[in-house]
Design an enzyme around this catalytic site. Structure first.
Site, PDB file in Angstrom:
ATOM      1  N   ASN A  47       0.827  -1.210   0.000  1.00 32.34           N
ATOM      2  CA  ASN A  47       0.000   0.000   0.000  1.00 32.34           C
ATOM      3  C   ASN A  47       0.856   1.252   0.000  1.00 32.34           C
ATOM      4  O   ASN A  47       2.005   1.227   0.461  1.00 32.34           O
ATOM      5  CB  ASN A  47      -0.877   0.067   1.267  1.00 32.34           C
ATOM      6  CG  ASN A  47      -1.913  -1.018   1.349  1.00 32.34           C
ATOM      7  OD1 ASN A  47      -2.486  -1.417   0.340  1.00 32.34           O
ATOM      8  ND2 ASN A  47      -2.159  -1.501   2.555  1.00 32.34           N
ATOM      9  N   ASP A  98       1.018   4.542   2.088  1.00 28.71           N
ATOM     10  CA  ASP A  98       0.525   5.068   3.357  1.00 28.71           C
ATOM     11  C   ASP A  98       0.415   6.589   3.265  1.00 28.71           C
ATOM     12  O   ASP A  98       1.413   7.277   3.047  1.00 28.71           O
ATOM     13  CB  ASP A  98       1.478   4.706   4.505  1.00 28.71           C
ATOM     14  CG  ASP A  98       1.444   3.238   4.864  1.00 28.71           C
ATOM     15  OD1 ASP A  98       0.513   2.540   4.416  1.00 28.71           O
ATOM     16  OD2 ASP A  98       2.345   2.795   5.607  1.00 28.71           O
ATOM     17  N   GLY A 141       2.713  -4.988  22.956  1.00 24.01           N
ATOM     18  CA  GLY A 141       3.209  -3.622  22.894  1.00 24.01           C
ATOM     19  C   GLY A 141       4.377  -3.397  23.835  1.00 24.01           C
ATOM     20  O   GLY A 141       5.364  -4.143  23.834  1.00 24.01           O
ATOM     21  N   ASP A 198       4.727  -5.212  11.834  1.00 26.89           N
ATOM     22  CA  ASP A 198       5.250  -5.866  10.630  1.00 26.89           C
ATOM     23  C   ASP A 198       6.752  -6.114  10.761  1.00 26.89           C
ATOM     24  O   ASP A 198       7.261  -7.166  10.331  1.00 26.89           O
ATOM     25  CB  ASP A 198       4.969  -5.002   9.394  1.00 26.89           C
ATOM     26  CG  ASP A 198       3.486  -4.741   9.200  1.00 26.89           C
ATOM     27  OD1 ASP A 198       2.684  -5.628   9.532  1.00 26.89           O
ATOM     28  OD2 ASP A 198       3.132  -3.635   8.737  1.00 26.89           O
TER      29      ASP A 198
END
Length: 300
Positions: free
Chosen positions: A13, A15, A221, A251
């Protein structure tokens, strides 16, 4: 002998990123900073992250014959990823609309574009890439039936890594191939559905493992990650850094973990390295341009 340490099958994509003081509520308009356009998409992100670490990497994806597609191809090649599997045409390149707040947290809306046109036939036509790859990684920004075809084309002895994002229920055929299934807290809840009977991430890992994967990683996280296989659940600590932008950090984590597993590392060891890669990525803005080299990870 494998030609590639990692074959990534997934999305690519552009961004479109805007910094905001706070993300808008329903029906609300907020003013943001200047628009920045970056190469992204979970598949392309993983390919760039792995290549930058030194992995021999290829991407199987689809982009449009447009400026955004050329931006992605240039970024992949600059990182050292092989673009032989990137198909061009069929629809405009996918686009992700991203807002980032001062704390580095983001909200993302994706228009799939060409990603939705990566079909099962494209996978079966690329069987030579699968035969040449030690590890195959996928996500869910491409059609689920295409991911099923990925599983059916895995070479004997190769390893399959899946980050089911955006999350949805997965067929047993896909779950059984995952080694590991990598989820964050939200993805874990969606995939578990009614069987999510606990608020403890360690229980999520065990419940997910019971659904069929060979191993599971739950990312938490700043709290690190949990890895789970037949030997039990192990916590992997995080690396404390000042987060600037979390876009694409998951990612980078997935790519690093997949590469390390293919290099012979154990699951906990690979996840610990991946946590350092993800931590390095959040200290810079953007997705692909934030990914560290192996030397930068060692310095961290």
């Amino acid at each position: 002998m494998y030609d590639y340490d990692l074959l990534v099958v997934g999305s690519a994509n552009a961004d479109l990123v805007i910094g905001v003081e706070r993300r808008p509520a329903a029906g609300e308009t907020v003013l943001g900073g200047d628009l920045a356009v970056h190469p992204g998409g979970k598949g392309a992100n993983q390919a760039v992250a792995a290549a930058r670490l030194g992995a021999r990497t290829a991407l199987l994806a689809r982009v449009g014959d447009d400026a955004h597609g050329r931006l992605l191809l240039d970024s992949l090649r600059a990182a050292g990823a092989d673009t032989v599997g990137v198909l061009v045409g069929g629809a405009p390149t996918g686009v992700a609309l991203i807002t980032v707040d001062p704390g580095g947290d983001n909200s993302i809306v994706v228009s799939p574009g060409a990603n939705a046109h990566l079909m099962p036939a494209d996978i079966s036509a690329a069987v030579s890439l699968f035969l040449a790859s030690r590890v195959v990684s996928a996500q869910l920004e491409i059609p689920l039936e295409t991911v099923v075809e990925v599983v059916r084309n895995l070479a004997e002895g190769s390893r399959f890594v899946l980050n089911p994002s955006p999350p949805r229920p997965l067929p047993s055929e896909v779950l059984a191939a995952c080694d590991p299934l990598i989820v964050n807290e939200h993805e874990a809840r969606v995939i578990l559905g009614d069987s999510c009977v606990s608020e403890e991430p360690a229980d999520w890992a065990r419940l997910l493992l019971a659904k069929g994967p060979r191993s599971v990683v739950v990312t938490l996280g700043a709290e690190g990650a949990l890895v789970c296989d037949s030997s039990g659940v192990t916590r992997v600590p995080s690396v404390r850094v000042d987060a600037v932008d979390t876009t694409g950090a998951g990612d980078a984590f997935t790519a690093a973990l997949a590469w390390k597993l293919g290099s012979g590392s154990g699951l906990a060891e690979a996840a610990a390295y991946a946590a350092r890669v993800g931590a390095a990525a959040v200290t810079k803005r953007g997705a692909q341009e934030s990914y560290p080299t192996a030397a930068e990870v060692d310095a961290l």
